[in-house]
Design a protein around this motif. Structure first.
Motif, PDB file in Angstrom:
ATOM      1  N   HIS A 135     135.292  94.649  70.672  1.00 38.51           N
ATOM      2  CA  HIS A 135     134.069  95.369  70.319  1.00 38.51           C
ATOM      3  C   HIS A 135     134.379  96.673  69.596  1.00 38.51           C
ATOM      4  O   HIS A 135     133.584  97.129  68.780  1.00 38.51           O
ATOM      5  CB  HIS A 135     133.225  95.624  71.565  1.00 38.51           C
ATOM      6  CG  HIS A 135     132.534  94.397  72.060  1.00 38.51           C
ATOM      7  ND1 HIS A 135     131.254  94.069  71.716  1.00 38.51           N
ATOM      8  CD2 HIS A 135     132.981  93.376  72.821  1.00 38.51           C
ATOM      9  CE1 HIS A 135     130.926  92.910  72.274  1.00 38.51           C
ATOM     10  NE2 HIS A 135     131.967  92.475  72.948  1.00 38.51           N
ATOM     11  N   PHE A 136     135.526  97.280  69.891  1.00 35.04           N
ATOM     12  CA  PHE A 136     135.887  98.500  69.162  1.00 35.04           C
ATOM     13  C   PHE A 136     136.139  98.182  67.697  1.00 35.04           C
ATOM     14  O   PHE A 136     135.701  98.885  66.801  1.00 35.04           O
ATOM     15  CB  PHE A 136     137.123  99.156  69.796  1.00 35.04           C
ATOM     16  CG  PHE A 136     137.515 100.435  69.113  1.00 35.04           C
ATOM     17  CD1 PHE A 136     136.673 101.543  69.173  1.00 35.04           C
ATOM     18  CD2 PHE A 136     138.698 100.533  68.418  1.00 35.04           C
ATOM     19  CE1 PHE A 136     137.020 102.731  68.534  1.00 35.04           C
ATOM     20  CE2 PHE A 136     139.049 101.714  67.781  1.00 35.04           C
ATOM     21  CZ  PHE A 136     138.207 102.809  67.844  1.00 35.04           C
ATOM     22  N   ASN A 137     136.846  97.071  67.441  1.00 31.26           N
ATOM     23  CA  ASN A 137     137.119  96.667  66.054  1.00 31.26           C
ATOM     24  C   ASN A 137     135.938  95.960  65.416  1.00 31.26           C
ATOM     25  O   ASN A 137     135.980  95.629  64.240  1.00 31.26           O
ATOM     26  CB  ASN A 137     138.320  95.717  66.009  1.00 31.26           C
ATOM     27  CG  ASN A 137     139.594  96.437  66.344  1.00 31.26           C
ATOM     28  OD1 ASN A 137     139.713  97.625  66.077  1.00 31.26           O
ATOM     29  ND2 ASN A 137     140.530  95.735  66.944  1.00 31.26           N
ATOM     30  N   ARG A 138     134.923  95.653  66.209  1.00 32.34           N
ATOM     31  CA  ARG A 138     133.733  94.909  65.789  1.00 32.34           C
ATOM     32  C   ARG A 138     134.041  93.476  65.378  1.00 32.34           C
ATOM     33  O   ARG A 138     133.203  92.795  64.806  1.00 32.34           O
ATOM     34  CB  ARG A 138     133.024  95.615  64.624  1.00 32.34           C
ATOM     35  CG  ARG A 138     132.359  96.912  65.040  1.00 32.34           C
ATOM     36  CD  ARG A 138     131.171  97.173  64.133  1.00 32.34           C
ATOM     37  NE  ARG A 138     130.345  98.243  64.612  1.00 32.34           N
ATOM     38  CZ  ARG A 138     130.485  99.517  64.232  1.00 32.34           C
ATOM     39  NH1 ARG A 138     131.411  99.851  63.373  1.00 32.34           N
ATOM     40  NH2 ARG A 138     129.686 100.435  64.705  1.00 32.34           N
ATOM     41  N   SER A 139     135.268  93.025  65.595  1.00 29.75           N
ATOM     42  CA  SER A 139     135.571  91.634  65.227  1.00 29.75           C
ATOM     43  C   SER A 139     136.802  91.189  65.998  1.00 29.75           C
ATOM     44  O   SER A 139     137.541  92.011  66.545  1.00 29.75           O
ATOM     45  CB  SER A 139     135.851  91.527  63.734  1.00 29.75           C
ATOM     46  OG  SER A 139     137.093  92.128  63.444  1.00 29.75           O
ATOM     47  N   ILE A 140     136.986  89.877  66.041  1.00 27.02           N
ATOM     48  CA  ILE A 140     138.219  89.343  66.618  1.00 27.02           C
ATOM     49  C   ILE A 140     138.659  88.161  65.762  1.00 27.02           C
ATOM     50  O   ILE A 140     137.856  87.305  65.403  1.00 27.02           O
ATOM     51  CB  ILE A 140     138.037  88.958  68.109  1.00 27.02           C
ATOM     52  CG1 ILE A 140     139.333  88.460  68.716  1.00 27.02           C
ATOM     53  CG2 ILE A 140     136.938  87.927  68.316  1.00 27.02           C
ATOM     54  CD1 ILE A 140     140.357  89.515  68.959  1.00 27.02           C
ATOM     55  N   THR A 141     139.922  88.153  65.376  1.00 22.93           N
ATOM     56  CA  THR A 141     140.480  87.049  64.599  1.00 22.93           C
ATOM     57  C   THR A 141     141.782  86.621  65.270  1.00 22.93           C
ATOM     58  O   THR A 141     142.342  87.383  66.058  1.00 22.93           O
ATOM     59  CB  THR A 141     140.813  87.470  63.158  1.00 22.93           C
ATOM     60  OG1 THR A 141     141.734  88.555  63.224  1.00 22.93           O
ATOM     61  CG2 THR A 141     139.589  87.881  62.391  1.00 22.93           C
ATOM     62  N   PRO A 142     142.276  85.406  64.975  1.00 16.18           N
ATOM     63  CA  PRO A 142     143.543  84.978  65.585  1.00 16.18           C
ATOM     64  C   PRO A 142     144.701  85.904  65.204  1.00 16.18           C
ATOM     65  O   PRO A 142     145.661  86.045  65.951  1.00 16.18           O
ATOM     66  CB  PRO A 142     143.765  83.574  65.020  1.00 16.18           C
ATOM     67  CG  PRO A 142     142.447  83.127  64.534  1.00 16.18           C
ATOM     68  CD  PRO A 142     141.689  84.344  64.146  1.00 16.18           C
ATOM     69  N   GLU A 143     144.579  86.567  64.037  1.00 14.05           N
ATOM     70  CA  GLU A 143     145.695  87.413  63.600  1.00 14.05           C
ATOM     71  C   GLU A 143     145.591  88.833  64.158  1.00 14.05           C
ATOM     72  O   GLU A 143     146.458  89.659  63.898  1.00 14.05           O
ATOM     73  CB  GLU A 143     145.749  87.482  62.071  1.00 14.05           C
ATOM     74  CG  GLU A 143     146.646  86.424  61.443  1.00 14.05           C
ATOM     75  CD  GLU A 143     146.112  85.028  61.643  1.00 14.05           C
ATOM     76  OE1 GLU A 143     144.911  84.829  61.426  1.00 14.05           O
ATOM     77  OE2 GLU A 143     146.894  84.149  62.053  1.00 14.05           O
TER      78      GLU A 143
END
Lengths: 290, 315
Positions: free
Chosen positions: B221-229
């Motif tokens: 939530h801090f980065n506003r996104s989540i990706t496998p990398e």
């Protein structure tokens, strides 16, 4: 699908992959048996071996097979060195600390490979090799040689363990370290010898994987799960168990693509691992349970 | 304004430290107090991050979701799902020596990584899940607003860290904590006293995994996104381990101190290597990884009890 297709597309690749797993699993099972801990740096030792052979190919331009003995000797030295530097001083403390140290060694070995060779995938020889036909069964030369070489290495090791004085000492230490020490076994020598064999076999596994697929810095880490699954399936401390376990896991993975998406075939090893741990932790050949 | 940039950077650093501190507390419950070797910290982290992302993100026709629940609900889901993944693994491995748990958790983390990369309907595959809500983010745009948003989020992370710290400390002073240490230090004796070793270990394993899931959700939530990398599984797991062992396993304050020391060094060395010419950039990146591996060996050799050794609580 005919039987021959099934053999060509699943059994043959499965046996080749399985013999690679078996070489690694024998090392895992020897460390488990003699040193009594799970060596998490085993996969990255295989990566190191594969890339040392690549360095030999790059340096001399010779056939990659000339890189194999160099890689095995180098990795044997690295394994003995890692034991002396990072594991030996932990021997009087809880063994799980040695497992943690081996995770650190795994990271160090891999980052060394990444520093030296970068992160792109490499191969020993370029170009496509067409398989030869043996009564309908199609085999590439390198696959045949992998099977033969793996078989020879395993045969040499079992003869060594069964017949020589040092091999018997190794088995004695695996059965009962205190009794072995009291009977005059030089545990320091046996320890160094075990690490040497383990390193050499790991490098061979890495070399054959690189020969049959490609070399990547993560290749060894991804070998870790099937190698441990094979060792536990066969029974910890059992060389013949690790051989059978490796072949079974390899064939299962290649057959699994018939029913599950191909990217999940490494989950097969994990399933074997959990199944064995829950129903029969001693493995097929009645090994140890730590 | 130069100082706003610096303060924004510092607040971002502090948020990551808070997230890692929650991960280190989770690992401390498992390793420090129960002696369980979890080598798949990043796996539970990822489960938490994706669970919260799926529960809180807006609808996307290519994957399930669109629940748009408030972030705190997502965080609770993150903890629940991370604990849920831990349970079957613990069920199989906790009656055996911790070596087996180490291998199994490596396997779990590897499979979670595969799922995150290939199951588009669930995780968005390579593009991941974006536009996650970030509580107290502010309107955005200006540099001052970015700083304000970071500070607001930092307050949330620190509050959750404090809550987790107090909860763990309280548990350890309670009879449960004494029993955990008893089991860790002498399993046979604890069993002979009639303690249910597997059940206590399972509690520690699931509780620790839930905290790791919370850490993952806070990170996403801090980065506003989540990706496998977004996270390198091995390096992330390893950073948490070196933080805990350097700080002092078995001591929650030690764990947090370890996070502050290791994360400061780790991110400052990143600033240094970013200034190197491009031809050394890859070498420098992996040299940093090599050094944390070496640091672990040195701590194990010269200061195995860590900076703040474990002290048995009074009373």
């Amino acid at each position: 699908m005919t039987l021959l297709d099934f053999v060509n597309f699943h059994i043959v690749p499965g046996l080749v992959l399985g013999s690679i797993y078996a070489l690694g699993a024998i090392g895992v099972t020897l460390v488990f048996g003699v040193m009594r801990f799970a060596h998490l740096a085993h996969g990255d030792l295989a990566t190191l071996g594969a890339f040392i052979a690549l360095a030999v190919v790059w340096g001399t331009g010779l056939n990659p097979w000339f890189g194999l003995p160099a890689a095995m000797a180098f990795a044997a030295g690295v394994a003995i060195g890692a034991d002396r530097l990072f594991y030996a001083h932990l021997r009087r403390r809880p063994l799980i600390l040695t497992v943690i140290a081996s995770l650190g060694v795994a990271l160090m070995l891999r980052s060394l490979v990444q520093m030296g060779f970068g992160v792109d995938s490499q191969s020993y020889v370029r170009g496509i090799v067409r398989p030869d036909d043996y009564f309908g069964v199609r085999l590439r030369d390198r696959e045949l040689l992998t099977l033969l070489a793996a078989g020879l290495l395993v045969l040499a090791l079992t003869q060594f363990l069964a017949r020589t004085r040092l091999g018997k000492a190794m088995r004695a230490m695996s059965d009962n370290p205190d009794l072995a020490r009291l009977s005059g076994v030089d545990t320091g020598l046996v320890t160094a010898l075990t690490w040497g064999i383990v390193g050499a076999l790991a490098a061979a596994a890495g070399f054959f994987l690189g020969l049959n697929t490609e070399l990547r810095s993560m290749m060894g880490w991804q070998l870790l799960l099937p190698m441990f699954a094979a060792a536990i399936l066969g029974g910890v401390g059992r060389v013949e168990g690790a051989l059978v376990g490796g072949l079974v896991v390899g064939v299962l993975e290649e057959c699994a693509v018939l029913v599950i998406p191909a990217q999940y075939k490494s989950a097969m090893a994990f399933a074997v691992l959990l199944l064995m741990l829950s129903v029969r932790p001693t493995g097929l050949f009645r090994g140890k349970v730590l | 304004m130069e100082w706003i940039g610096l303060a924004t950077y510092a607040s971002q650093l502090a948020v990551f430290m808070g997230v890692y501190a929650i991960l280190a507390l989770g690992l401390n419950i498992q390793w420090g107090f129960a002696g369980l070797f979890n080598a798949g910290v990043a796996g539970f982290f990822a489960v938490g991050a994706y669970a919260s992302a799926i529960f809180t993100s807006a609808a996307d026709p290519s994957r399930i979701g669109g629940f748009e629940l408030p972030a705190p609900v997502g965080w609770l889901a993150a903890m629940a799902f991370a604990g849920l993944v831990a349970w079957p693994v613990g069920r199989v491995c906790l009656r055996l020596r911790s070596d087996y748990l180490a291998i199994a958790t490596i396997g779990v983390a590897e499979i979670i990584r595969l799922v995150a990369r290939s199951e588009g309907w669930l995780t968005g595959a390579a593009s991941g899940i974006a536009n996650l809500p970030r509580p107290l983010a502010g309107p955005g745009g200006s540099a001052a607003a970015a700083l304000e948003g970071n500070l607001g989020y930092l307050a949330i992370v620190l509050a959750l860290l404090l809550a987790a710290y107090l909860a763990v400390e309280r548990q350890l002073r309670a009879p449960w904590g004494r029993m955990m240490r008893g089991i860790r230090d002498n399993e046979t004796a604890a069993r002979a006293m009639g303690k249910d070793v597997e059940a206590r270990r399972m509690e520690a394993f699931v509780f620790g995994a839930a905290l790791m899931g919370l850490g993952g959700a806070l990170f996403a939530h801090f980065n506003r996104s989540i990706t496998p990398e977004a996270i390198d599984p091995m390096v992330a797991t390893f950073l948490v381990w070196i933080m805990l062992i350097l700080g002092g396993s078995g001591n929650n304050r030690g764990a947090i101190l370890g996070v502050v020391v290791v994360w400061s060094i780790w991110s400052m060395s990143e600033m240094l290597t970013d200034r190197l010419p491009a031809e050394y950039a890859i070498q420098a990146k992996y040299f940093r990884v090599f050094l944390i591996g070496l640091a672990l060996q040195l701590v194990l050799r010269f200061r195995p009890e860590g900076l703040l050794p474990e002290r048995p609580p009074k009373g």
